[in-house]
Write a protein that holds these residues in place. Structure first.
Motif, PDB file in Angstrom:
ATOM      1  N   PHE A 134      12.813   9.040   0.642  1.00  0.00           N
ATOM      2  CA  PHE A 134      11.631   9.257  -0.185  1.00  0.00           C
ATOM      3  C   PHE A 134      10.309   9.119   0.578  1.00  0.00           C
ATOM      4  O   PHE A 134       9.279   9.569   0.098  1.00  0.00           O
ATOM      5  CB  PHE A 134      11.627   8.274  -1.358  1.00  0.00           C
ATOM      6  N   CYS A 135      10.311   8.480   1.748  1.00  0.00           N
ATOM      7  CA  CYS A 135       9.081   8.322   2.534  1.00  0.00           C
ATOM      8  C   CYS A 135       8.494   9.685   2.865  1.00  0.00           C
ATOM      9  O   CYS A 135       9.197  10.589   3.309  1.00  0.00           O
ATOM     10  CB  CYS A 135       9.404   7.572   3.830  1.00  0.00           C
ATOM     11  N   LYS A 136       7.166   9.836   2.647  1.00  0.00           N
ATOM     12  CA  LYS A 136       6.494  11.117   2.882  1.00  0.00           C
ATOM     13  C   LYS A 136       5.834  11.194   4.256  1.00  0.00           C
ATOM     14  O   LYS A 136       5.230  12.199   4.603  1.00  0.00           O
ATOM     15  CB  LYS A 136       5.445  11.377   1.795  1.00  0.00           C
ATOM     16  N   GLY A 137       5.910  10.096   5.012  1.00  0.00           N
ATOM     17  CA  GLY A 137       5.322  10.132   6.342  1.00  0.00           C
ATOM     18  C   GLY A 137       3.813  10.153   6.334  1.00  0.00           C
ATOM     19  O   GLY A 137       3.189  10.615   7.299  1.00  0.00           O
ATOM     20  N   CYS A 138       3.207   9.613   5.286  1.00  0.00           N
ATOM     21  CA  CYS A 138       1.745   9.688   5.151  1.00  0.00           C
ATOM     22  C   CYS A 138       1.027   8.805   6.172  1.00  0.00           C
ATOM     23  O   CYS A 138      -0.136   9.058   6.489  1.00  0.00           O
ATOM     24  CB  CYS A 138       1.331   9.290   3.748  1.00  0.00           C
ATOM     25  N   GLY A 139       1.682   7.739   6.633  1.00  0.00           N
ATOM     26  CA  GLY A 139       1.074   6.874   7.633  1.00  0.00           C
ATOM     27  C   GLY A 139       0.177   5.789   7.073  1.00  0.00           C
ATOM     28  O   GLY A 139      -0.450   5.049   7.835  1.00  0.00           O
ATOM     29  N   ILE A 140       0.108   5.671   5.767  1.00  0.00           N
ATOM     30  CA  ILE A 140      -0.735   4.629   5.172  1.00  0.00           C
ATOM     31  C   ILE A 140      -0.252   3.245   5.592  1.00  0.00           C
ATOM     32  O   ILE A 140      -1.049   2.362   5.918  1.00  0.00           O
ATOM     33  CB  ILE A 140      -0.759   4.765   3.636  1.00  0.00           C
ATOM     34  N   CYS A 141       1.058   3.045   5.622  1.00  0.00           N
ATOM     35  CA  CYS A 141       1.616   1.748   6.023  1.00  0.00           C
ATOM     36  C   CYS A 141       1.159   1.389   7.437  1.00  0.00           C
ATOM     37  O   CYS A 141       0.746   0.259   7.697  1.00  0.00           O
ATOM     38  CB  CYS A 141       3.136   1.770   5.925  1.00  0.00           C
ATOM     39  N   ALA A 142       1.234   2.340   8.337  1.00  0.00           N
ATOM     40  CA  ALA A 142       0.829   2.104   9.725  1.00  0.00           C
ATOM     41  C   ALA A 142      -0.666   1.828   9.816  1.00  0.00           C
ATOM     42  O   ALA A 142      -1.114   0.974  10.582  1.00  0.00           O
ATOM     43  CB  ALA A 142       1.198   3.306  10.590  1.00  0.00           C
ATOM     44  N   TYR A 184       0.794  -1.225   0.000  1.00  0.00           N
ATOM     45  CA  TYR A 184       0.000   0.000   0.000  1.00  0.00           C
ATOM     46  C   TYR A 184       0.829   1.279   0.000  1.00  0.00           C
ATOM     47  O   TYR A 184       0.279   2.354  -0.252  1.00  0.00           O
ATOM     48  CB  TYR A 184      -0.942   0.023   1.199  1.00  0.00           C
ATOM     49  N   CYS A 185       2.107   1.206   0.293  1.00  0.00           N
ATOM     50  CA  CYS A 185       2.910   2.437   0.339  1.00  0.00           C
ATOM     51  C   CYS A 185       2.875   3.138  -1.021  1.00  0.00           C
ATOM     52  O   CYS A 185       3.315   2.576  -2.022  1.00  0.00           O
ATOM     53  CB  CYS A 185       4.362   2.114   0.702  1.00  0.00           C
ATOM     54  N   PRO A 186       2.376   4.363  -1.095  1.00  0.00           N
ATOM     55  CA  PRO A 186       2.264   5.059  -2.381  1.00  0.00           C
ATOM     56  C   PRO A 186       3.609   5.447  -2.971  1.00  0.00           C
ATOM     57  O   PRO A 186       3.699   5.737  -4.158  1.00  0.00           O
ATOM     58  CB  PRO A 186       1.426   6.301  -2.042  1.00  0.00           C
ATOM     59  N   GLU A 187       4.642   5.452  -2.159  1.00  0.00           N
ATOM     60  CA  GLU A 187       5.971   5.779  -2.663  1.00  0.00           C
ATOM     61  C   GLU A 187       6.796   4.534  -2.982  1.00  0.00           C
ATOM     62  O   GLU A 187       7.911   4.645  -3.502  1.00  0.00           O
ATOM     63  CB  GLU A 187       6.723   6.632  -1.637  1.00  0.00           C
ATOM     64  N   ALA A 188       6.250   3.350  -2.651  1.00  0.00           N
ATOM     65  CA  ALA A 188       6.936   2.078  -2.912  1.00  0.00           C
ATOM     66  C   ALA A 188       8.341   2.063  -2.315  1.00  0.00           C
ATOM     67  O   ALA A 188       9.311   1.678  -2.967  1.00  0.00           O
ATOM     68  CB  ALA A 188       6.990   1.782  -4.408  1.00  0.00           C
ATOM     69  N   VAL A 189       8.454   2.505  -1.066  1.00  0.00           N
ATOM     70  CA  VAL A 189       9.778   2.610  -0.447  1.00  0.00           C
ATOM     71  C   VAL A 189      10.000   1.605   0.683  1.00  0.00           C
ATOM     72  O   VAL A 189      10.976   1.713   1.413  1.00  0.00           O
ATOM     73  CB  VAL A 189      10.037   4.040   0.075  1.00  0.00           C
ATOM     74  N   ILE A 190       9.099   0.621   0.816  1.00  0.00           N
ATOM     75  CA  ILE A 190       9.288  -0.421   1.823  1.00  0.00           C
ATOM     76  C   ILE A 190       9.703  -1.687   1.092  1.00  0.00           C
ATOM     77  O   ILE A 190       8.946  -2.206   0.265  1.00  0.00           O
ATOM     78  CB  ILE A 190       8.010  -0.684   2.634  1.00  0.00           C
ATOM     79  N   ASP A 191      10.908  -2.191   1.371  1.00  0.00           N
ATOM     80  CA  ASP A 191      11.373  -3.372   0.639  1.00  0.00           C
ATOM     81  C   ASP A 191      10.967  -4.662   1.358  1.00  0.00           C
ATOM     82  O   ASP A 191      10.308  -4.624   2.411  1.00  0.00           O
ATOM     83  CB  ASP A 191      12.883  -3.297   0.375  1.00  0.00           C
ATOM     84  N   SER A 207      12.753  -2.680   5.245  1.00  0.00           N
ATOM     85  CA  SER A 207      13.584  -1.491   5.350  1.00  0.00           C
ATOM     86  C   SER A 207      12.854  -0.360   4.620  1.00  0.00           C
ATOM     87  O   SER A 207      12.389  -0.545   3.490  1.00  0.00           O
ATOM     88  CB  SER A 207      14.947  -1.765   4.708  1.00  0.00           C
ATOM     89  N   ILE A 208      12.732   0.777   5.269  1.00  0.00           N
ATOM     90  CA  ILE A 208      12.003   1.907   4.693  1.00  0.00           C
ATOM     91  C   ILE A 208      12.995   2.987   4.265  1.00  0.00           C
ATOM     92  O   ILE A 208      13.804   3.452   5.071  1.00  0.00           O
ATOM     93  CB  ILE A 208      10.995   2.477   5.706  1.00  0.00           C
ATOM     94  N   ASP A 209      12.932   3.380   2.997  1.00  0.00           N
ATOM     95  CA  ASP A 209      13.824   4.413   2.481  1.00  0.00           C
ATOM     96  C   ASP A 209      13.277   5.784   2.897  1.00  0.00           C
ATOM     97  O   ASP A 209      12.360   6.319   2.269  1.00  0.00           O
ATOM     98  CB  ASP A 209      13.912   4.311   0.962  1.00  0.00           C
TER      99      ASP A 209
HETATM  100  S1  SF4 Z   1       4.662   6.647   5.790  1.00  0.00           S
HETATM  101 FE1  SF4 Z   1       3.724   6.608   3.717  1.00  0.00          FE
HETATM  102  S2  SF4 Z   1       5.422   6.953   2.298  1.00  0.00           S
HETATM  103 FE2  SF4 Z   1       6.320   6.406   4.277  1.00  0.00          FE
HETATM  104  S3  SF4 Z   1       6.662   4.199   4.164  1.00  0.00           S
HETATM  105 FE3  SF4 Z   1       4.637   4.525   5.115  1.00  0.00          FE
HETATM  106  S4  SF4 Z   1       3.170   4.466   3.416  1.00  0.00           S
HETATM  107 FE4  SF4 Z   1       5.218   4.740   2.536  1.00  0.00          FE
END
Ligand code: SF4
Ligand code: SF4
Length: 86
Positions: A63-71, A47-54, A58-60
Motif C-alpha cells: 500500500f505504500c505510495k512512495g511519497c517520501g513523507i516518512c523520510a 505522518y504516513c498518509p497511508e498509515a502503513v508503518i507499524d 515494518s512498512i507495508d
Molecule cells: S513513502 Fe509515503 S506512503 Fe510510503 S511509508 Fe513513507 S509516508 Fe507512507
C-alpha cells in the motif's frame, strides 16, 4: 463551529490503511529504514498518509505510495528512499 474540536485544525491526516488502494507497479521510490539510525520516535508512522508503518517500523509496501513523507519527517534521516527496480 458546532461539534468541532481543537484537533480538527491539525494538518496531520488520519486515513485508514490503504485508503488509496494497493499501489501496483507505478511507485518510483520505496522507503527503507536504516534501523541503526532510528530513535523510535514514531514520527514516520504518525505522518504516513497511508498509515502503513507499524510500531515495529515494518512498512507495508503493498500500500505504500512512495511519497517520501516518512523520510522527510524523520529527524534522524533514518529512512532512505530507494529507486524501485523494474
Ligand atoms: S513513502 Fe509515503 S506512503 Fe510510503 S511509508 Fe513513507 S509516508 Fe507512507
Ligand atoms: S521517524 Fe525516523 S527516527 Fe523516528 S521512528 Fe521513524 S525511522 Fe525512526
Amino acid at each position: 463551529m458546532s461539534g468541532s474540536t481543537k484537533c480538527d485544525r491539525y494538518a496531520i491526516s488520519r486515513p485508514v490503511e490503504g485508503s488509496a488502494g494497493q499501489t501496483g507497479s507505478w511507485r518510483v521510490f520505496r522507503p527503507v529504514v536504516e534501523r541503526e539510525k532510528c530513535i523510535s520516535c514514531g514520527l514516520c508512522s504518525l505522518y504516513c498518509p497511508e498509515a502503513v508503518i507499524d510500531s515495529e517500523l515494518s512498512i507495508d509496501l503493498v500500500f505504500c505510495k512512495g511519497c517520501g513523507i516518512c523520510a522527510n519527517e524523520c529527524p534522524k534521516n533514518a529512512i532512505a528512499m530507494v529507486r524501485e527496480e523494474k
